[in-house]
Motif scaffolding. Structure first.
Motif, PDB file in Angstrom:
ATOM      1  N   THR A 157       0.625  -1.303   0.268  1.00  0.00           N
ATOM      2  CA  THR A 157       0.040   0.023   0.011  1.00  0.00           C
ATOM      3  C   THR A 157       0.738   1.181  -0.021  1.00  0.00           C
ATOM      4  OG1 THR A 157      -0.194  -0.304   2.489  1.00  0.00           O
ATOM      5  CG2 THR A 157      -1.921  -1.030   1.243  1.00  0.00           C
ATOM      6  N   SER A 158       2.217   1.338   0.056  1.00  0.00           N
ATOM      7  CA  SER A 158       3.050   2.491   0.240  1.00  0.00           C
ATOM      8  C   SER A 158       3.065   3.174  -1.121  1.00  0.00           C
ATOM      9  CB  SER A 158       4.355   1.919   0.665  1.00  0.00           C
ATOM     10  OG  SER A 158       5.170   3.167   0.368  1.00  0.00           O
ATOM     11  N   PRO A 159       2.355   4.274  -1.187  1.00  0.00           N
ATOM     12  CA  PRO A 159       2.390   5.013  -2.280  1.00  0.00           C
ATOM     13  C   PRO A 159       3.769   5.388  -2.758  1.00  0.00           C
ATOM     14  CG  PRO A 159       1.842   6.592  -0.555  1.00  0.00           C
ATOM     15  CD  PRO A 159       1.794   5.069  -0.013  1.00  0.00           C
ATOM     16  N   TYR A 160       4.703   5.559  -1.786  1.00  0.00           N
ATOM     17  CA  TYR A 160       6.133   6.084  -2.191  1.00  0.00           C
ATOM     18  C   TYR A 160       6.577   4.739  -2.954  1.00  0.00           C
ATOM     19  CZ  TYR A 160       5.176   9.249   1.680  1.00  0.00           C
ATOM     20  OH  TYR A 160       4.712  10.315   2.644  1.00  0.00           O
ATOM     21  N   GLY A 161       6.632   3.716  -2.574  1.00  0.00           N
ATOM     22  CA  GLY A 161       7.112   2.256  -2.841  1.00  0.00           C
ATOM     23  C   GLY A 161       6.332   2.207  -4.550  1.00  0.00           C
ATOM     24  N   ARG A 162       5.149   2.424  -4.593  1.00  0.00           N
ATOM     25  CA  ARG A 162       4.386   2.446  -5.532  1.00  0.00           C
ATOM     26  C   ARG A 162       4.909   3.234  -6.815  1.00  0.00           C
ATOM     27  NH1 ARG A 162      -1.443   3.420  -7.576  1.00  0.00           N
ATOM     28  NH2 ARG A 162      -1.582   1.877  -9.298  1.00  0.00           N
ATOM     29  N   LYS A 163       5.203   4.268  -6.421  1.00  0.00           N
ATOM     30  CA  LYS A 163       5.776   5.195  -7.421  1.00  0.00           C
ATOM     31  C   LYS A 163       7.309   4.556  -7.971  1.00  0.00           C
ATOM     32  CE  LYS A 163       8.488   8.641  -5.317  1.00  0.00           C
ATOM     33  NZ  LYS A 163       9.069   9.554  -5.006  1.00  0.00           N
ATOM     34  N   ALA A 188       8.414  16.380  -5.710  1.00  0.00           N
ATOM     35  CA  ALA A 188       8.331  16.926  -4.304  1.00  0.00           C
ATOM     36  C   ALA A 188       7.020  17.174  -4.159  1.00  0.00           C
ATOM     37  CB  ALA A 188       9.332  18.041  -4.293  1.00  0.00           C
ATOM     38  N   LEU A 189       6.181  17.915  -4.794  1.00  0.00           N
ATOM     39  CA  LEU A 189       4.928  18.276  -4.567  1.00  0.00           C
ATOM     40  C   LEU A 189       4.043  17.039  -4.610  1.00  0.00           C
ATOM     41  CD1 LEU A 189       4.437  21.504  -7.033  1.00  0.00           C
ATOM     42  CD2 LEU A 189       4.405  21.435  -4.274  1.00  0.00           C
ATOM     43  N   ALA A 190       4.139  16.208  -5.395  1.00  0.00           N
ATOM     44  CA  ALA A 190       3.005  14.970  -5.175  1.00  0.00           C
ATOM     45  C   ALA A 190       3.780  14.159  -3.846  1.00  0.00           C
ATOM     46  CB  ALA A 190       3.427  14.221  -6.328  1.00  0.00           C
ATOM     47  N   ASP A 191       5.040  13.988  -3.659  1.00  0.00           N
ATOM     48  CA  ASP A 191       5.414  13.462  -2.363  1.00  0.00           C
ATOM     49  C   ASP A 191       4.707  14.349  -1.064  1.00  0.00           C
ATOM     50  OD1 ASP A 191       6.785  11.555  -3.662  1.00  0.00           O
ATOM     51  OD2 ASP A 191       8.776  12.048  -3.234  1.00  0.00           O
ATOM     52  N   GLY A 192       4.777  15.549  -1.381  1.00  0.00           N
ATOM     53  CA  GLY A 192       4.216  16.396  -0.160  1.00  0.00           C
ATOM     54  C   GLY A 192       2.653  15.907  -0.135  1.00  0.00           C
ATOM     55  N   ILE A 193       1.985  15.803  -0.952  1.00  0.00           N
ATOM     56  CA  ILE A 193       0.519  15.323  -0.832  1.00  0.00           C
ATOM     57  C   ILE A 193       0.365  14.109  -0.029  1.00  0.00           C
ATOM     58  CG2 ILE A 193      -1.553  14.422  -2.053  1.00  0.00           C
ATOM     59  CD1 ILE A 193      -0.695  16.668  -4.466  1.00  0.00           C
ATOM     60  N   LEU A 194       1.553  12.896  -0.318  1.00  0.00           N
ATOM     61  CA  LEU A 194       1.578  11.778   0.438  1.00  0.00           C
ATOM     62  C   LEU A 194       1.787  12.003   1.841  1.00  0.00           C
ATOM     63  CD1 LEU A 194       3.339   9.605  -2.462  1.00  0.00           C
ATOM     64  CD2 LEU A 194       0.774   9.810  -1.954  1.00  0.00           C
ATOM     65  N   ASP A 195       2.936  12.809   2.062  1.00  0.00           N
ATOM     66  CA  ASP A 195       3.159  13.228   3.499  1.00  0.00           C
ATOM     67  C   ASP A 195       1.899  13.779   4.200  1.00  0.00           C
ATOM     68  OD1 ASP A 195       5.925  12.564   2.585  1.00  0.00           O
ATOM     69  OD2 ASP A 195       6.593  14.398   2.517  1.00  0.00           O
ATOM     70  N   VAL A 237       0.111   8.602  -9.167  1.00  0.00           N
ATOM     71  CA  VAL A 237       0.286   7.891  -7.622  1.00  0.00           C
ATOM     72  C   VAL A 237      -0.432   8.517  -6.485  1.00  0.00           C
ATOM     73  CG1 VAL A 237       1.830   6.840  -6.042  1.00  0.00           C
ATOM     74  CG2 VAL A 237       2.211   6.210  -8.574  1.00  0.00           C
ATOM     75  N   ALA A 238      -0.112  10.002  -6.412  1.00  0.00           N
ATOM     76  CA  ALA A 238      -0.610  10.639  -5.184  1.00  0.00           C
ATOM     77  C   ALA A 238      -2.236  10.616  -5.442  1.00  0.00           C
ATOM     78  CB  ALA A 238      -0.059  11.956  -5.166  1.00  0.00           C
ATOM     79  N   CYS A 239      -2.599  10.801  -6.353  1.00  0.00           N
ATOM     80  CA  CYS A 239      -4.311  10.803  -6.523  1.00  0.00           C
ATOM     81  C   CYS A 239      -4.751   9.727  -6.326  1.00  0.00           C
ATOM     82  CB  CYS A 239      -4.715  11.117  -8.164  1.00  0.00           C
ATOM     83  SG  CYS A 239      -4.283  12.966  -8.729  1.00  0.00           S
ATOM     84  N   GLU A 240      -4.122   8.386  -6.580  1.00  0.00           N
ATOM     85  CA  GLU A 240      -4.762   7.134  -6.361  1.00  0.00           C
ATOM     86  C   GLU A 240      -4.680   6.772  -5.209  1.00  0.00           C
ATOM     87  OE1 GLU A 240      -4.130   3.688  -8.958  1.00  0.00           O
ATOM     88  OE2 GLU A 240      -4.594   4.860 -10.727  1.00  0.00           O
TER      89      GLU A 240
END
Ligand SMILES: N[C@@H](CCC(=O)N[C@@H](CS)C(=O)NCC(=O)O)C(=O)O
Length: 194
Positions: free
Chosen positions: A8-14, A95-102, A151-154
């Protein structure tokens, strides 16, 4: 090499999507960070996934660093401009997409503890909304950036289906509809009920 990450990790999925698009074999070792498994703590003292363990035993952590390493393995790759303003802007998109995840993960871990409102949480929701609007204007700038955005949106769909990011940003909806049907997105989508 192998990637320590949860399904489920979105960072891993990216990273898994990036590796697939680059044609790299990136075996996944399913790792649940909240269990503090010894293999993860040995690889990453922060106890976070993803962590990339190379064949010589050395470790690379933090998804932007791992992504840069993966991209560097494929000279001539077309997913990220290699230099100049377009390079830095693509990394800023990441970084912005990762920031959404954070922000989403702050919300998620608080929700798991029963905390669903407050100043700090409101701040995360506002950051997510603002970043989504900016990212809608960055679609198409780079293949890697588009992966990060989708990935962030999903991930928002997975954990916060009440956030109507499609209604607020139709361009993001179009991107997700398109990328979401690609083999790498399908193969890495978290299992139902995850
Ligand atoms: N900046 C890190 C963030 C990684 C992260 O927050 N991972 C989460 C799971 S998706 C985690 O392992 N959390 C466990 C913890 O914070 O203890 C990256 O991009 O890799």
């Amino acid at each position: 090499m192998k990637l320590l990450a949860s399904l489920t990790s979105p960072y891993g999925r990216k990273l898994r999507i990036l590796a697939a698009e680059l044609g790299l074999d990136l075996p996944l070792v399913e790792t649940t960070p909240l269990d503090d498994p010894a293999v993860l703590l040995a690889a990453n003292p922060l106890g976070k996934v993803p962590a990339l363990v190379l064949d010589d035993g050395s470790v690379i952590v933090d998804s932007p660093v791992i992504a840069a390493w993966l991209l560097a393995q494929v000279p001539g790759q077309a997913l990220l401009p290699i230099a100049g303003p377009a390079h830095w802007q693509a990394l800023t998109t990441e970084a912005l997409a990762d920031g959404i995840l954070d922000a989403a993960i702050v919300l998620r871990f608080n929700a798991v503890q029963g905390v669903t409102s407050g100043l700090w949480l409101d701040r995360q929701y506002r950051a997510i909304d603002r970043a989504l609007a900016v990212l809608a204007g960055r679609i198409g700038d780079s293949g890697f950036g588009d992966i990060c955005i989708a990935v962030a949106c999903e991930y928002l769909d997975l954990r916060f289906p009440q956030i109507d990011w499609r209604g607020a940003n139709p361009a993001l909806a179009d991107l997700q509809a398109h990328l979401g049907e690609t083999p790498a997105f399908i193969a890495t989508r978290p299992p139902a009920g995850a």
